[in-house]
Enzyme design. Structure first.
Site, short mmCIF file in Angstrom:
data_model
loop_
_atom_site.label_atom_id
_atom_site.label_comp_id
_atom_site.label_asym_id
_atom_site.label_seq_id
_atom_site.Cartn_x
_atom_site.Cartn_y
_atom_site.Cartn_z
N ASP A 149 0.86 -1.18 0.00
CA ASP A 149 0.00 0.00 0.00
C ASP A 149 0.89 1.23 0.00
O ASP A 149 1.98 1.22 0.59
CB ASP A 149 -0.90 0.02 1.24
CG ASP A 149 -2.01 -1.02 1.19
OD1 ASP A 149 -2.39 -1.44 0.08
OD2 ASP A 149 -2.51 -1.40 2.26
N ASP A 163 -7.01 -1.54 -4.47
CA ASP A 163 -8.08 -1.17 -3.54
C ASP A 163 -9.02 -0.15 -4.18
O ASP A 163 -10.24 -0.23 -4.03
CB ASP A 163 -7.50 -0.59 -2.25
CG ASP A 163 -6.63 -1.58 -1.49
OD1 ASP A 163 -6.83 -2.81 -1.65
OD2 ASP A 163 -5.75 -1.13 -0.73
#
Length: 190
Positions: A149, A163
């Site tokens: 991330d 995401d």
């Protein structure tokens, strides 16, 4: 078949009905919709994979990069859990869920006649494949890998492009459902 319908015609409705009978429109374009689904999925997956490769090579183990003042920064982290770092101890379960989502989308594609649904499912598929790739190939091991991330808005969780694709696809599915559009192209009013 179309030639026979043109020659034979369809019977007119009774005079008192006030409506013309209409046959359901033939379902065409399923192959194009499936192609759209897989093209969107491939695009989302390629963007996610490319961005993660770049982040790991250039940003991991370095100071975060500030964008737009302090509103957004690029900050590489490894996430063993789901969104917002939830469920770090359940990495294998999230892997199984991702595989299940992929299987369901592929099965659903056989009945797909809606362009908006093709886009929505393509986003979900591309995002699920992106995060599944991390879970399979990244440390600490197969089916237990941590997701990369790196997008960190101020006051919000750190996330990635997979995401984002999943969230956008999910929002589109909710909107399509509220409008009554089904994946098979039918519209219903509730």
């Amino acid at each position: 078949m179309a030639e026979a319908e043109r020659i034979i015609g369809t019977p007119d409705p009774p005079e008192d009905s006030g409506e013309r009978a209409s046959a359901p429109a033939p379902r065409t374009g399923r192959g194009r919709r499936i192609a759209v689904l897989f093209a969107v999925a491939a695009f989302a997956y390629a963007l996610d994979l490319g961005s993660k490769l770049l982040v790991v090579a250039k940003l991991e183990h370095h100071a975060p990069i500030q964008l737009a003042g302090d509103l957004l920064e690029l900050h590489a982290i490894r996430n063993p859990g789901a969104a917002f770092g939830f469920g770090a101890a359940f990495t294998i379960i999230f892997t199984v869920i991702a595989v299940a989502v992929i299987v369901v989308i592929i099965r659903l594609s056989r009945k797909l006649y809606s362009f908006p649904w093709a886009v929505a499912l393509g986003l979900l598929l591309g995002g699920a494949l992106g995060n599944l790739t991390d879970r399979i190939f990244r440390a600490p091991g197969v089916f237990q890998g941590e997701v990369v991330d790196f997008i960190a808005p101020r006051g919000f969780a750190v996330f990635n492009l997979a995401d984002s694709a999943i969230v956008c696809g999910g929002i589109l599915i909710v909107l399509l459902s509220f409008r009554g559009l089904d994946p098979d192209g039918t519209v219903h009013k509730d």
